[in-house]
Design a protein around this motif. Structure first.
Motif, mmCIF file in Angstrom:
data_model
loop_
_atom_site.group_PDB
_atom_site.id
_atom_site.type_symbol
_atom_site.label_atom_id
_atom_site.label_comp_id
_atom_site.label_asym_id
_atom_site.label_seq_id
_atom_site.Cartn_x
_atom_site.Cartn_y
_atom_site.Cartn_z
ATOM 1 N N VAL A 80 12.535 70.404 56.531
ATOM 2 C CA VAL A 80 13.824 71.090 56.425
ATOM 3 C C VAL A 80 14.703 70.740 57.622
ATOM 4 C CG1 VAL A 80 14.970 73.329 56.393
ATOM 5 C CG2 VAL A 80 12.892 72.975 55.037
ATOM 6 N N ALA A 81 14.115 70.781 58.823
ATOM 7 C CA ALA A 81 14.868 70.432 60.023
ATOM 8 C C ALA A 81 15.298 68.968 59.987
ATOM 9 C CB ALA A 81 14.027 70.716 61.261
ATOM 10 N N LEU A 82 14.420 68.094 59.501
ATOM 11 C CA LEU A 82 14.749 66.675 59.391
ATOM 12 C C LEU A 82 15.922 66.484 58.441
ATOM 13 C CD1 LEU A 82 14.188 63.651 59.799
ATOM 14 C CD2 LEU A 82 12.493 63.804 57.963
ATOM 15 N N SER A 83 15.893 67.161 57.318
ATOM 16 C CA SER A 83 16.971 67.050 56.344
ATOM 17 C C SER A 83 18.293 67.557 56.911
ATOM 18 C CB SER A 83 16.602 67.819 55.075
ATOM 19 O OG SER A 83 17.570 67.624 54.070
ATOM 20 N N ALA A 84 18.240 68.650 57.677
ATOM 21 C CA ALA A 84 19.455 69.191 58.304
ATOM 22 C C ALA A 84 20.024 68.211 59.322
ATOM 23 C CB ALA A 84 19.150 70.532 58.966
ATOM 24 N N LEU A 85 19.154 67.578 60.091
ATOM 25 C CA LEU A 85 19.595 66.590 61.078
ATOM 26 C C LEU A 85 20.259 65.397 60.391
ATOM 27 C CD1 LEU A 85 19.630 65.665 64.046
ATOM 28 C CD2 LEU A 85 17.374 64.649 63.668
ATOM 29 N N ILE A 86 19.686 64.962 59.279
ATOM 30 C CA ILE A 86 20.266 63.855 58.519
ATOM 31 C C ILE A 86 21.651 64.241 57.988
ATOM 32 C CG2 ILE A 86 20.038 62.553 56.364
ATOM 33 C CD1 ILE A 86 17.016 62.484 56.895
ATOM 34 N N ALA A 87 21.787 65.485 57.497
ATOM 35 C CA ALA A 87 23.075 65.947 56.978
ATOM 36 C C ALA A 87 24.138 65.913 58.071
ATOM 37 C CB ALA A 87 22.933 67.365 56.421
ATOM 38 N N PHE A 88 23.779 66.352 59.269
ATOM 39 C CA PHE A 88 24.730 66.356 60.388
ATOM 40 C C PHE A 88 25.136 64.926 60.745
ATOM 41 C CE2 PHE A 88 25.478 66.162 65.021
ATOM 42 C CZ PHE A 88 26.594 66.986 65.098
ATOM 43 N N LEU A 97 25.123 62.261 58.843
ATOM 44 C CA LEU A 97 25.954 61.687 57.791
ATOM 45 C C LEU A 97 27.386 62.212 57.867
ATOM 46 C CD1 LEU A 97 23.407 61.806 54.843
ATOM 47 C CD2 LEU A 97 24.363 59.744 55.893
ATOM 48 N N SER A 98 27.539 63.476 58.216
ATOM 49 C CA SER A 98 28.880 64.045 58.378
ATOM 50 C C SER A 98 29.629 63.345 59.507
ATOM 51 C CB SER A 98 28.785 65.550 58.658
ATOM 52 O OG SER A 98 30.072 66.100 58.871
ATOM 53 N N ILE A 99 28.931 63.082 60.605
ATOM 54 C CA ILE A 99 29.546 62.375 61.727
ATOM 55 C C ILE A 99 29.923 60.948 61.315
ATOM 56 C CG2 ILE A 99 29.141 61.449 64.043
ATOM 57 C CD1 ILE A 99 29.589 64.454 63.968
ATOM 58 N N ALA A 100 29.041 60.286 60.585
ATOM 59 C CA ALA A 100 29.310 58.910 60.154
ATOM 60 C C ALA A 100 30.560 58.845 59.268
ATOM 61 C CB ALA A 100 28.109 58.352 59.396
ATOM 62 N N MET A 101 30.702 59.796 58.346
ATOM 63 C CA MET A 101 31.854 59.762 57.457
ATOM 64 C C MET A 101 33.125 60.244 58.148
ATOM 65 S SD MET A 101 30.534 58.214 55.073
ATOM 66 C CE MET A 101 32.005 58.100 54.056
ATOM 67 N N THR A 102 32.980 61.004 59.233
ATOM 68 C CA THR A 102 34.152 61.320 60.056
ATOM 69 C C THR A 102 34.662 60.043 60.719
ATOM 70 O OG1 THR A 102 33.413 63.588 60.476
ATOM 71 C CG2 THR A 102 35.015 62.660 62.015
ATOM 72 N N GLY A 103 33.731 59.205 61.186
ATOM 73 C CA GLY A 103 34.123 57.910 61.732
ATOM 74 C C GLY A 103 34.790 57.041 60.681
ATOM 75 N N ALA A 104 34.264 57.083 59.452
ATOM 76 C CA ALA A 104 34.878 56.322 58.359
ATOM 77 C C ALA A 104 36.294 56.811 58.085
ATOM 78 C CB ALA A 104 34.027 56.449 57.096
ATOM 79 N N LEU A 117 41.863 63.109 52.501
ATOM 80 C CA LEU A 117 40.846 62.074 52.641
ATOM 81 C C LEU A 117 39.672 62.583 53.469
ATOM 82 C CD1 LEU A 117 40.017 59.102 52.134
ATOM 83 C CD2 LEU A 117 41.114 58.554 54.326
ATOM 84 N N PHE A 118 39.963 63.390 54.493
ATOM 85 C CA PHE A 118 38.878 63.931 55.317
ATOM 86 C C PHE A 118 37.923 64.754 54.466
ATOM 87 C CE2 PHE A 118 36.904 67.198 57.945
ATOM 88 C CZ PHE A 118 36.359 66.429 58.953
ATOM 89 N N GLY A 119 38.481 65.651 53.654
ATOM 90 C CA GLY A 119 37.626 66.455 52.791
ATOM 91 C C GLY A 119 36.886 65.604 51.769
ATOM 92 N N PHE A 120 37.569 64.611 51.244
ATOM 93 C CA PHE A 120 36.967 63.709 50.257
ATOM 94 C C PHE A 120 35.766 62.978 50.843
ATOM 95 C CE2 PHE A 120 36.875 59.533 48.071
ATOM 96 C CZ PHE A 120 36.755 59.953 46.756
ATOM 97 N N LEU A 121 35.902 62.504 52.090
ATOM 98 C CA LEU A 121 34.809 61.759 52.706
ATOM 99 C C LEU A 121 33.673 62.683 53.155
ATOM 100 C CD1 LEU A 121 36.662 58.969 54.711
ATOM 101 C CD2 LEU A 121 35.701 58.927 52.405
#
Length: 275
Positions: A4-12, A14-21, A108-112
């Motif tokens: 569960v913790a691993l999945s939460a870390l991955i979610a965070f 991915l959110s950072i990566a798409m903010t960069g996108a 676009l931010f919300g979309f990504l």
């Protein structure tokens, strides 16, 4: 750290990566990099989900799934990166920029971020496939690997056929309807979807997961289900076809009447007349 913790870390992450996108895609001519980042981010998330030391020694299944995720990601992300031309927006994002107008950057931010959530859900499919506790490798693991290989080859063929079509100056105002593109208007999306079936096959296994008390494996079905919705109803076909109708007009309408949008099944005469 548990799953569960691993999945939460991955979610965070991915959110950072798409903010960069999002920062990159706000600039005209840079939107294509969004899909490059998304593809590589899912691959990285998949490798972490498969191999992170959470529940004992790393199994052969974990290595197999990590390899499948990395291979898919590198092929797709690199293909998109090589296709991008400086100063040219992806047609889907051009359509969204036109539709959203002054609110483009905000929406676009919300979309990504929705795409980050989609990437997280796909990473869950990879995670439950890799963590299937069945000992050794079974025929379902081989079947899953074969499915992903067929999907990657099929998508590469579709991409090559489209690339060859576009490089011919005589096709400048035409719509590609040869090869795989004569069976589906978006055969690359069909194979993209099909690849996610691989993780469900590995996660569920021949005994439905119940022989190893792994009912969680059924969560991997969320991958192909969600990918289908994303490609067919959200960020794939709708904006791309809106752009094609604007740029190709009647030529694309003719293609719509003759060829299905997704499933490579010939349309009946009744469907063609109704289209």
């Amino acid at each position: 750290m548990d799953l569960v913790a691993l999945s939460a870390l991955i979610a965070f992450a991915l959110s950072i990566a798409m903010t960069g996108a999002w920062i990159i895609a706000r600039q005209p001519g840079r939107s294509g990099w969004t899909d490059v980042i998304w593809s590589y981010a899912i691959g990285a998330a998949g490798v972490v989900a498969a191999l992170a030391p959470v529940d004992g020694p790393t199994s052969w299944r974990q290595w197999l799934v990590a390899t499948l995720a990395a291979g898919w990601s590198l092929r797709l992300g690199t293909h998109i990166a090589l296709r991008i031309k400086s100063g040219h927006d992806d047609p889907r994002y051009l359509e969204l920029r036109r539709e959203w107008g002054d609110g483009f950057a905000r929406r676009l931010f919300g979309f990504l971020q929705v795409q980050a959530a989609a990437a997280w859900l796909l990473s869950v499919s990879i995670l439950v496939a890799a963590r299937n506790p069945a000992p050794g490798l079974r025929w379902s693991d081989g079947a899953g690997a074969l499915i992903l290989l067929v999907a990657a080859i099929g998508e590469a063929i579709a991409d090559a056929q489209l690339g060859n079509f576009r490089r011919n100056p005589a096709n400048r105002h035409r719509v590609c309807d040869t090869g795989l593109w004569g069976l589906s208007r978006h055969p690359n999306y069909v194979f993209e979807w099909f690849g996610w079936v691989a993780y469900a096959v590995i996660a569920i296994g021949p005994d439905g997961g119940f022989g190893q008390d792994w009912g969680w494996g059924w969560l991997a079905l969320s991958g192909p289900i969600f990918m289908y919705g994303l490609l067919v109803h959200v960020s794939g076909i709708p904006p791309l076809e809106a752009h094609m109708l604007r740029s190709r007009g009647d030529a694309f309408r003719s293609t719509q009447r003759r060829i299905r949008a997704f499933w490579p099944i010939p349309q009946s005469r009744t469907e063609k007349d109704r289209a």
